[in-house]
Design a protein around this motif. Structure first.
Motif, PDB file in Angstrom:
ATOM      1  N   GLU A  39       2.971   3.822   7.642  1.00  0.00           N
ATOM      2  CA  GLU A  39       2.518   3.412   6.299  1.00  0.00           C
ATOM      3  C   GLU A  39       3.446   3.961   5.217  1.00  0.00           C
ATOM      4  O   GLU A  39       3.771   3.264   4.258  1.00  0.00           O
ATOM      5  N   ASP A  40       3.875   5.204   5.373  1.00  0.00           N
ATOM      6  CA  ASP A  40       4.788   5.819   4.396  1.00  0.00           C
ATOM      7  C   ASP A  40       6.072   5.018   4.270  1.00  0.00           C
ATOM      8  O   ASP A  40       6.574   4.772   3.178  1.00  0.00           O
ATOM      9  N   VAL A  41       6.602   4.629   5.423  1.00  0.00           N
ATOM     10  CA  VAL A  41       7.882   3.917   5.427  1.00  0.00           C
ATOM     11  C   VAL A  41       7.735   2.530   4.798  1.00  0.00           C
ATOM     12  O   VAL A  41       8.559   2.123   3.963  1.00  0.00           O
ATOM     13  N   ALA A  42       6.680   1.826   5.169  1.00  0.00           N
ATOM     14  CA  ALA A  42       6.442   0.494   4.591  1.00  0.00           C
ATOM     15  C   ALA A  42       6.267   0.619   3.076  1.00  0.00           C
ATOM     16  O   ALA A  42       6.808  -0.176   2.297  1.00  0.00           O
ATOM     17  N   GLN A  43       5.539   1.649   2.674  1.00  0.00           N
ATOM     18  CA  GLN A  43       5.299   1.888   1.248  1.00  0.00           C
ATOM     19  C   GLN A  43       6.621   2.156   0.507  1.00  0.00           C
ATOM     20  O   GLN A  43       6.851   1.625  -0.584  1.00  0.00           O
TER      21      GLN A  43
ATOM     22  N   GLU B  27      -6.858   0.202   6.607  1.00  0.00           N
ATOM     23  CA  GLU B  27      -7.680  -0.171   5.456  1.00  0.00           C
ATOM     24  C   GLU B  27      -7.256   0.607   4.206  1.00  0.00           C
ATOM     25  O   GLU B  27      -7.027   1.822   4.276  1.00  0.00           O
ATOM     26  N   GLY B  28      -7.101  -0.119   3.121  1.00  0.00           N
ATOM     27  CA  GLY B  28      -6.740   0.533   1.849  1.00  0.00           C
ATOM     28  C   GLY B  28      -5.244   0.795   1.692  1.00  0.00           C
ATOM     29  O   GLY B  28      -4.819   1.383   0.702  1.00  0.00           O
ATOM     30  N   ALA B  29      -4.453   0.349   2.655  1.00  0.00           N
ATOM     31  CA  ALA B  29      -3.004   0.642   2.586  1.00  0.00           C
ATOM     32  C   ALA B  29      -2.361  -0.026   1.368  1.00  0.00           C
ATOM     33  O   ALA B  29      -1.525   0.581   0.688  1.00  0.00           O
ATOM     34  N   GLU B  30      -2.756  -1.270   1.107  1.00  0.00           N
ATOM     35  CA  GLU B  30      -2.150  -1.978  -0.028  1.00  0.00           C
ATOM     36  C   GLU B  30      -2.562  -1.341  -1.348  1.00  0.00           C
ATOM     37  O   GLU B  30      -1.758  -1.254  -2.282  1.00  0.00           O
ATOM     38  N   ALA B  31      -3.800  -0.889  -1.410  1.00  0.00           N
ATOM     39  CA  ALA B  31      -4.265  -0.218  -2.637  1.00  0.00           C
ATOM     40  C   ALA B  31      -3.508   1.090  -2.842  1.00  0.00           C
ATOM     41  O   ALA B  31      -3.106   1.428  -3.974  1.00  0.00           O
ATOM     42  N   ARG B  32      -3.291   1.803  -1.749  1.00  0.00           N
ATOM     43  CA  ARG B  32      -2.526   3.061  -1.851  1.00  0.00           C
ATOM     44  C   ARG B  32      -1.083   2.769  -2.271  1.00  0.00           C
ATOM     45  O   ARG B  32      -0.481   3.526  -3.036  1.00  0.00           O
ATOM     46  N   LEU B  33      -0.561   1.653  -1.795  1.00  0.00           N
ATOM     47  CA  LEU B  33       0.800   1.268  -2.186  1.00  0.00           C
ATOM     48  C   LEU B  33       0.863   0.990  -3.686  1.00  0.00           C
ATOM     49  O   LEU B  33       1.784   1.443  -4.376  1.00  0.00           O
ATOM     50  N   MET B  34      -0.124   0.282  -4.210  1.00  0.00           N
ATOM     51  CA  MET B  34      -0.123  -0.027  -5.651  1.00  0.00           C
ATOM     52  C   MET B  34      -0.248   1.250  -6.484  1.00  0.00           C
ATOM     53  O   MET B  34       0.365   1.365  -7.556  1.00  0.00           O
TER      54      MET B  34
END
Lengths: 182, 117
Positions: A39-43, B27-34
């Motif tokens: 997730e960190d990398v994708a982010q 779950e919530g990955a996109e929100a964390r990205l924003m």
């Protein structure tokens, strides 16, 4: 959408994220063998886009750009960690631990994941882009910044390596799948 | 496995690859990205140009004028002649001018009067 993102329009960028996050995440997951840092990398790839949208001239190049940046980040991250690939392969479950002697659907999945995880990184990226993300050889070659002939060669070697890796379980896996289908 | 030919093996491999994990986005990955994006801000890839401090005209002219004045002074005093012998011109020009008068007018006159002796 890209233009709006360049103007710091968070809503437009969120739209872009919803469109491209999943394929980027899947590719990074595959490259990092399901590592927790996926997730960190994708982010980080999306943050790079947000911080510097001018790097992309055309909207149609966006997915390829994201895939390239994310795959480079994933490979960098794995290389920074000594023996990260070996550790990461262990993160993909061993089928023997899952089911013991008998193979079931879950074990087939785990065995195939493990075989993919053991591929060299460039072969793994080529296989991931073409087989799992459904990209054409031309698009995948563009992501990897290599010629189409080079990606065809990587795919051939990758498939051969997978076949060799799965050789011991080959018939058992196929029989298992056949019996499930039957 | 030996019984499988290349095509069948590739087909079987394709079949097996379909059983690889399809990783689900947490779950919530996109929100964390924003949230990360809002925290990161946006930066330009153009490095802002930092102009050097502008020098005043006199700050450039003063040392140049001083150097020129010093050069003229030292040259007129002959202080540096020993160091730059190639620049000495007074004596050489005197040696050249003394034996040969470059007037040319006297010779022209005698030719004009037909004195060819």
């Amino acid at each position: 959408m890209l233009l709006a993102s360049a103007r710091r329009d968070a809503a437009a960028f969120a739209e872009l994220v919803s469109r491209y996050y999943k394929p980027v995440y899947r590719m990074v997951w595959r490259m990092m063998n399901g590592n927790a840092e996926t997730e960190d990398v994708a982010q980080e790839a999306f943050v790079k886009l947000w911080q510097n949208p001018a790097q992309i001239r055309e909207a149609k190049a966006l997915k390829g750009w994201l895939m390239r940046v994310a795959s480079n980040l994933a490979i960098d991250r794995l290389r920074r960690k000594p023996h990260a690939d070996i550790e990461a392969i262990a993160e993909v479950a061993d089928p023997r631990q899952v089911t013991g002697a008998e193979l079931d659907e879950k074990a087939v999945t785990a065995r195939v994941d493990q075989a993919i995880a053991s591929l060299p990184e460039r072969q793994k990226l080529a296989v991931t882009l073409v087989y799992f993300e459904g990209m054409s050889n031309i698009s995948a070659a563009s992501v990897m910044d290599i010629s189409v002939e080079a990606i065809e060669s990587l795919l051939t070697r990758g498939k051969r390596a997978l076949r060799e890796s799965l050789a011991d379980d080959w018939r058992g896996l196929l029989d298992e799948l056949s019996s499930k289908a039957g | 496995m030996e019984r499988y030919d290349e095509t069948r093996m590739n087909a079987a491999l394709d079949k097996l690859l379909k059983h690889a994990t399809d990783p689900a986005v947490p779950e919530g990955a996109e929100a964390r990205l924003m949230l990360a994006i809002q925290a990161a801000g946006q930066q330009s890839n153009v490095v802002p140009f930092q102009p050097r401090a502008k020098l005043q005209g006199w700050a450039i002219g003063l040392p140049l004028a001083a150097a020129l004045a010093l050069g003229i002074y030292l040259g007129s005093q002959g202080t540096l002649d020993a160091y730059f012998p190639g620049t000495i011109t007074d004596d050489i020009s005197a040696e050249l001018s003394d034996p040969i008068p470059f007037t040319g007018l006297d010779d022209a006159e005698s030719y004009a009067e037909g004195d060819v002796t």
